[in-house]
Design an enzyme around this catalytic site. Structure first.
Site, PDB file in Angstrom:
ATOM      1  NE  ARG A 156       3.482  18.281 -32.381  1.00  8.26           N
ATOM      2  CZ  ARG A 156       2.797  19.174 -33.086  1.00  8.26           C
ATOM      3  NH1 ARG A 156       2.268  18.841 -34.247  1.00  8.26           N
ATOM      4  NH2 ARG A 156       2.632  20.411 -32.653  1.00  8.26           N
ATOM      5  CG  HIS A 167       0.619  22.511 -28.326  1.00  4.16           C
ATOM      6  ND1 HIS A 167       1.992  22.555 -28.415  1.00  4.16           N
ATOM      7  CD2 HIS A 167       0.152  22.753 -29.585  1.00  4.16           C
ATOM      8  CE1 HIS A 167       2.340  22.810 -29.678  1.00  4.16           C
ATOM      9  NE2 HIS A 167       1.242  22.931 -30.405  1.00  4.16           N
ATOM     10  CD  GLN A 194      -0.176  27.256 -30.881  1.00  6.82           C
ATOM     11  OE1 GLN A 194       0.405  26.523 -31.656  1.00  6.82           O
ATOM     12  NE2 GLN A 194      -0.420  28.527 -31.169  1.00  6.82           N
ATOM     13  CG  ASP A 227      -7.039  22.930 -31.195  1.00  4.70           C
ATOM     14  OD1 ASP A 227      -6.701  22.840 -32.396  1.00  4.70           O
ATOM     15  OD2 ASP A 227      -6.588  22.182 -30.310  1.00  4.70           O
ATOM     16  CB  CYS A 246      -3.216  26.419 -31.998  1.00  5.95           C
ATOM     17  SG  CYS A 246      -4.249  24.965 -32.199  1.00  5.95           S
ATOM     18  NE  ARG A 251       4.403  26.867 -31.312  1.00  2.00           N
ATOM     19  CZ  ARG A 251       4.081  25.656 -31.784  1.00  2.00           C
ATOM     20  NH1 ARG A 251       2.952  25.477 -32.428  1.00  2.00           N
ATOM     21  NH2 ARG A 251       4.852  24.602 -31.563  1.00  2.00           N
TER      22      ARG A 251
HETATM   23  N1  NVA Z   1      -5.409  19.842 -30.426  1.00  2.00           N
HETATM   24  C1  NVA Z   1      -4.646  19.716 -31.638  1.00  2.00           C
HETATM   25  C2  NVA Z   1      -3.593  20.764 -31.701  1.00  2.00           C
HETATM   26  C3  NVA Z   1      -2.764  20.772 -32.956  1.00  2.00           C
HETATM   27  C4  NVA Z   1      -1.678  21.791 -32.934  1.00  2.00           C
HETATM   28  C5  NVA Z   1      -4.036  18.330 -31.729  1.00  2.00           C
HETATM   29  O1  NVA Z   1      -3.552  17.834 -30.712  1.00  2.00           O
HETATM   30  O2  NVA Z   1      -4.073  17.741 -32.807  1.00  2.00           O
HETATM   31  N1   CP Z   2      -0.021  24.628 -33.895  1.00  2.00           N
HETATM   32  C1   CP Z   2       0.821  23.625 -34.136  1.00  2.00           C
HETATM   33  O1   CP Z   2       1.436  23.060 -33.240  1.00  2.00           O
HETATM   34  O2   CP Z   2       0.964  23.292 -35.454  1.00  2.00           O
HETATM   35  P1   CP Z   2       1.669  21.982 -36.023  1.00  2.00           P
HETATM   36  O3   CP Z   2       0.860  20.809 -35.556  1.00  2.00           O
HETATM   37  O4   CP Z   2       1.637  22.142 -37.504  1.00  2.00           O
HETATM   38  O5   CP Z   2       3.068  21.909 -35.477  1.00  2.00           O
END
Ligand code: NVA
Ligand code: CP
Length: 303
Positions: A103, A130, A133, A222, A262, A290
């Site tokens: 990540r 992502h 997801q 989101d 998500c 997930r």
């Molecule tokens: N768009 C959000 C998704 C979190 C799972 C982010 O990147 O923070």
């Molecule tokens: N939806 C998602 O990726 O959650 P986290 O950021 O908690 O991993």
């Protein structure tokens, strides 16, 4: 499948269907208490530059359930891209582990990591995409509606990594995808152009959320400020105010519309308590999936 799982744009429709099928098989084995250890003795390195609940927990638990072992490497552990280059981290981790999930902030870092890794790399979120997801999201739609093909999904909010991943999905899988996004916050232009050029799906960018959710089977949202955009949150909360998923908005969709997020959710901002806790919401089925979909992706990449 390609060596890595970085983007849904790199999959074919058949590969997406295969991931759904294997996810459902793996999920049913788990629910029946059947032991399934195809990754016995394998190890997963999980490299994080950002926080996470779902991604960390579902990958670590999933690897254990498949008979393997996962290592959590927190943002302060490796310092990928700062303490050590993406290329060197990839070369080193490949000597120890059988698969990597990362990540990261920049998507270029993900590409660099995958390029120099001898083992498969899974994208666990970048600022751009992502994909895990949206694979979990579409599996959830399949379970609830019995199909994904032809489903009308309306994404409401920021043209962020989730919006981009939905476009990648729509570029391969025939759906109707409306995106209700305020001017100036559109998704990645190259991803949008590619999705439209593939002609798999009907794709519309609209500014009015009520118009965009009309007849929708699924409404998706989101956060308005993603990880790394915290400083912009106040400004964004004002811009996005009329893009909230609330009871008034969902009345414009189909009566049995499914509402998805998500997570983590900023309740009272992009979605109200009433909707996220209400009868249309399938957010926790979505979060659960997930686990199952990522187990399928790991099994596919390692077989
Ligand atoms: N768009 C959000 C998704 C979190 C799972 C982010 O990147 O923070
Ligand atoms: N939806 C998602 O990726 O959650 P986290 O950021 O908690 O991993």
């Amino acid at each position: 499948m390609t060596k890595d799982f970085l983007s849904i744009a790199e999959l074919t429709r058949d590969e997406i269907d295969d991931i759904f099928a294997l996810s459902q098989e793996i999920k049913s084995k788990l629910k029946q208490g059947e032991t399934y250890h195809p990754l016995k003795g394998k190890t997963l390195a999980m490299i994080f530059q950002k926080p996470s609940a779902r991604t960390r927990i579902s990958f670590e638990t999933g690897m254990f359930q498949l008979g393997g072992h996962a290592l959590y490497l927190a943002p302060s552990d490796i310092g990928v891209g700062t303490r050590e280059s993406y290329a060197d981290v990839a070369r080193v981790v490949s000597r120890y582990n059988d698969i990597i999930m990362a990540r990261l902030f920049g998507h270029e870092g993900m590409i660099e990591l995958a390029r120099h890794s001898d083992v498969p790399v899974i994208n666990g979120l970048t600022d751009l995409l992502h994909p895990c997801q949206v694979m979990a999201d579409t599996l959830t739609i399949l379970e609830h509606l019995g199909r994904v093909e032809g489903v009308h999904i309306t994404f409401v909010g920021d043209g962020n990594n989730l919006a981009n991943s939905w476009l990648n999905f729509a570029s391969k899988y025939p759906v109707k995808l409306n995106l209700a996004i305020p001017e100036g916050f559109d998704p990645d232009s190259a991803i949008l152009k590619n999705a439209r050029a593939n002609h798999a799906s009907e794709i519309n960018i609209l500014r009015d959320p009520a118009e965009a959710v009309k007849n929708a089977d699924v409404i998706y949202t989101d956060v308005w400020a993603s990880m790394g955009q915290e400083a912009e949150a106040e400004k964004r909360n004002k811009v996005f105010q009329s893009y909230q998923i609330n009871s008034a908005l969902i009345r414009h969709a189909k009566p049995n519309v499914l509402v998805m997020h998500c997570l983590p959710a900023h309740r009272g901002y992009e979605i109200t308590d009433e909707v996220i806790d209400g009868p249309h919401s399938i957010v926790f089925d979505e979060a659960e999936n997930r686990l199952h979909v990522q187990k399928a992706i790991m099994v596919k990449l390692l077989s």
